[in-house]
Design a protein around this motif. Structure first.
Motif, PDB file in Angstrom:
ATOM      1  N   ARG A   1       3.870  -4.055  -7.784  1.00  0.00           N
ATOM      2  CA  ARG A   1       2.889  -3.956  -8.855  1.00  0.00           C
ATOM      3  C   ARG A   1       1.477  -3.661  -8.346  1.00  0.00           C
ATOM      4  NH1 ARG A   1       4.623  -6.019 -13.752  1.00  0.00           N
ATOM      5  NH2 ARG A   1       6.672  -7.009 -13.716  1.00  0.00           N
ATOM      6  N   THR A   2       1.289  -3.551  -7.056  1.00  0.00           N
ATOM      7  CA  THR A   2      -0.059  -3.354  -6.522  1.00  0.00           C
ATOM      8  C   THR A   2      -0.570  -1.953  -6.865  1.00  0.00           C
ATOM      9  OG1 THR A   2       0.975  -2.725  -4.424  1.00  0.00           O
ATOM     10  CG2 THR A   2       0.189  -4.988  -4.622  1.00  0.00           C
ATOM     11  N   PRO A   3      -1.787  -1.856  -7.370  1.00  0.00           N
ATOM     12  CA  PRO A   3      -2.329  -0.542  -7.756  1.00  0.00           C
ATOM     13  C   PRO A   3      -2.300   0.486  -6.632  1.00  0.00           C
ATOM     14  CG  PRO A   3      -3.714  -2.299  -8.628  1.00  0.00           C
ATOM     15  CD  PRO A   3      -2.722  -2.953  -7.716  1.00  0.00           C
ATOM     16  N   ALA A   4      -2.494   0.037  -5.375  1.00  0.00           N
ATOM     17  CA  ALA A   4      -2.530   0.973  -4.252  1.00  0.00           C
ATOM     18  C   ALA A   4      -1.190   1.647  -3.996  1.00  0.00           C
ATOM     19  CB  ALA A   4      -2.976   0.235  -2.982  1.00  0.00           C
TER      20      ALA A   4
ATOM     21  N   THR B   1       0.866  -1.171   0.000  1.00  0.00           N
ATOM     22  CA  THR B   1       0.000   0.000   0.000  1.00  0.00           C
ATOM     23  C   THR B   1       0.908   1.228   0.000  1.00  0.00           C
ATOM     24  OG1 THR B   1      -0.029   0.051   2.411  1.00  0.00           O
ATOM     25  CG2 THR B   1      -1.764  -1.235   1.315  1.00  0.00           C
ATOM     26  N   ALA B   2       0.307   2.410  -0.053  1.00  0.00           N
ATOM     27  CA  ALA B   2       1.124   3.628  -0.036  1.00  0.00           C
ATOM     28  C   ALA B   2       2.011   3.721   1.210  1.00  0.00           C
ATOM     29  CB  ALA B   2       0.228   4.856  -0.165  1.00  0.00           C
ATOM     30  N   PRO B   3       1.474   3.490   2.427  1.00  0.00           N
ATOM     31  CA  PRO B   3       2.351   3.548   3.607  1.00  0.00           C
ATOM     32  C   PRO B   3       3.485   2.532   3.557  1.00  0.00           C
ATOM     33  CG  PRO B   3       0.043   3.653   4.268  1.00  0.00           C
ATOM     34  CD  PRO B   3       0.055   3.293   2.808  1.00  0.00           C
ATOM     35  N   MET B   4       3.235   1.376   2.941  1.00  0.00           N
ATOM     36  CA  MET B   4       4.280   0.359   2.862  1.00  0.00           C
ATOM     37  C   MET B   4       5.368   0.751   1.881  1.00  0.00           C
ATOM     38  SD  MET B   4       1.968  -3.071   3.151  1.00  0.00           S
ATOM     39  CE  MET B   4       1.009  -3.350   4.650  1.00  0.00           C
ATOM     40  N   VAL B   5       4.993   1.439   0.807  1.00  0.00           N
ATOM     41  CA  VAL B   5       6.011   1.998  -0.091  1.00  0.00           C
ATOM     42  C   VAL B   5       6.898   2.961   0.686  1.00  0.00           C
ATOM     43  CG1 VAL B   5       6.395   3.533  -2.062  1.00  0.00           C
ATOM     44  CG2 VAL B   5       4.654   1.740  -2.195  1.00  0.00           C
ATOM     45  N   ASN B   6       6.272   3.790   1.508  1.00  0.00           N
ATOM     46  CA  ASN B   6       7.039   4.748   2.312  1.00  0.00           C
ATOM     47  C   ASN B   6       7.971   4.036   3.283  1.00  0.00           C
ATOM     48  OD1 ASN B   6       5.691   6.822   1.016  1.00  0.00           O
ATOM     49  ND2 ASN B   6       4.137   7.021   2.615  1.00  0.00           N
ATOM     50  N   THR B   7       7.513   2.917   3.842  1.00  0.00           N
ATOM     51  CA  THR B   7       8.369   2.137   4.733  1.00  0.00           C
ATOM     52  C   THR B   7       9.603   1.624   3.995  1.00  0.00           C
ATOM     53  OG1 THR B   7       6.581   1.437   6.201  1.00  0.00           O
ATOM     54  CG2 THR B   7       8.519   0.015   6.103  1.00  0.00           C
TER      55      THR B   7
ATOM     56  N   SER C   1       0.620   5.813  -6.503  1.00  0.00           N
ATOM     57  CA  SER C   1       0.774   7.235  -6.178  1.00  0.00           C
ATOM     58  C   SER C   1       1.963   7.463  -5.255  1.00  0.00           C
ATOM     59  CB  SER C   1      -0.503   7.774  -5.531  1.00  0.00           C
ATOM     60  OG  SER C   1      -0.801   7.082  -4.328  1.00  0.00           O
ATOM     61  N   ALA C   2       2.173   6.553  -4.295  1.00  0.00           N
ATOM     62  CA  ALA C   2       3.306   6.697  -3.380  1.00  0.00           C
ATOM     63  C   ALA C   2       4.629   6.535  -4.114  1.00  0.00           C
ATOM     64  CB  ALA C   2       3.197   5.679  -2.248  1.00  0.00           C
ATOM     65  N   LEU C   3       4.665   5.673  -5.105  1.00  0.00           N
ATOM     66  CA  LEU C   3       5.888   5.500  -5.902  1.00  0.00           C
ATOM     67  C   LEU C   3       6.195   6.766  -6.697  1.00  0.00           C
ATOM     68  CD1 LEU C   3       5.326   1.848  -7.143  1.00  0.00           C
ATOM     69  CD2 LEU C   3       7.151   2.615  -5.610  1.00  0.00           C
ATOM     70  N   ILE C   4       5.171   7.410  -7.218  1.00  0.00           N
ATOM     71  CA  ILE C   4       5.376   8.658  -7.955  1.00  0.00           C
ATOM     72  C   ILE C   4       5.949   9.734  -7.034  1.00  0.00           C
ATOM     73  CG2 ILE C   4       4.142  10.575  -9.060  1.00  0.00           C
ATOM     74  CD1 ILE C   4       2.364   8.472 -10.416  1.00  0.00           C
ATOM     75  N   TYR C   5       5.367   9.844  -5.831  1.00  0.00           N
ATOM     76  CA  TYR C   5       5.872  10.842  -4.879  1.00  0.00           C
ATOM     77  C   TYR C   5       7.309  10.529  -4.470  1.00  0.00           C
ATOM     78  CZ  TYR C   5       1.071  12.552  -4.364  1.00  0.00           C
ATOM     79  OH  TYR C   5      -0.168  13.089  -4.600  1.00  0.00           O
ATOM     80  N   ALA C   6       7.598   9.236  -4.255  1.00  0.00           N
ATOM     81  CA  ALA C   6       8.957   8.848  -3.856  1.00  0.00           C
ATOM     82  C   ALA C   6       9.952   9.112  -4.975  1.00  0.00           C
ATOM     83  CB  ALA C   6       8.978   7.379  -3.444  1.00  0.00           C
TER      84      ALA C   6
END
Length: 242
Positions: free
Chosen positions: A171-174, A140-146, A177-182
């Motif tokens: 590859r998860t849709p959720a 999820t987005a928070p997990m990308v941040n982790t 957006s976090a990947l783009i910000y990162a």
């Protein structure tokens, strides 16, 4: 007889099922028994199943890992991490990692995320790697941040590179957006290694928004961010057909 045994509850019956599964030759019956084990609710028999991991055969062990992973809670996750750290033989460590890799319940995944997110937790390298893989598969987005935050603060080049490779598989849709910000750079991805990991992951999300992000990053102050963004954009352009 197998079906009758599978219907029984309690430790004694489960012990009989494990013995039966380990004695069966590969085939339809063994697959049937192992499938039952993989679907069984293990919350009342965890200790028995964990103790059985070293003595059952590989097919039965895989079924037990799947079942334990489906019903795991945070306490079980920390129990497995402690078991790995305490073990002094490679077989126990391997079996424990197999269970950790099979974690699928939301509580368990959140516990793995907490382990990676907390800088004060001194987890071993194999545990970090498996935890990152499970989180990436369910990101999820928070997990990308982790994950990007872990790369960002890592002083171990090997760990950083391994985590970056894991992030690149998301590859998860959720997570998009976090990947783009990162990739652009945020508080969890301040350094090029974390940002580049996110840029590489954007290859899994071909879209106009991803392409626009990659185009903007080709003017980034960091030369490596520019290079990787250009490479990913060229591949994505082919996938999008323009």
């Amino acid at each position: 007889m197998a079906d009758q045994l599978l219907l029984l509850k309690g430790p004694a019956a489960l012990g009989g099922i494990l013995h039966l599964a380990s004695q069966l030759s590969p085939g339809e019956l063994k697959s049937h028994v192992c499938h039952h084990l993989s679907e069984r609710d293990t919350r009342e028999t965890r200790d028995l199943l964990v103790d059985a991991l070293p003595v059952v055969d590989s097919d039965t062990r895989r079924a037990l890992a799947e079942s334990l992973g489906k019903h795991a809670d945070s306490d079980f996750v920390f129990q497995m991490v402690e078991r790995f750290d305490r073990a002094d033989d490679s077989r126990t460590k391997t079996h424990t990692l197999q269970v950790l890799r099979a974690l699928r319940s939301r509580q368990a995944i959140d516990a793995l995320n907490a382990i990676l997110a907390d800088p004060s937790v001194q987890a071993s390298a194999p545990v970090i790697q498996v935890a990152a893989q499970v989180i990436a598969e369910n990101a999820t987005a928070p997990m990308v941040n982790t994950l990007t935050g872990r790369i960002d603060r890592s002083t171990d080049e090997k760990e950083s590179a391994e985590l970056a490779d894991v992030v690149a598989t998301i590859r998860t849709p959720a997570a998009r957006s976090a990947l783009i910000y990162a990739a652009k750079g945020n508080r969890d991805a301040t350094r090029p290694p974390a940002r580049i990991a996110a840029v590489r992951a954007l290859a899994n999300f071909p879209s106009a928004e991803s392409m626009e992000t990659l185009r903007r990053l080709q003017d980034d102050p960091d030369t490596e961010v520019r290079r990787v963004s250009r490479e990913v954009a060229n591949k994505m352009q082919g996938a999008l057909g323009h």
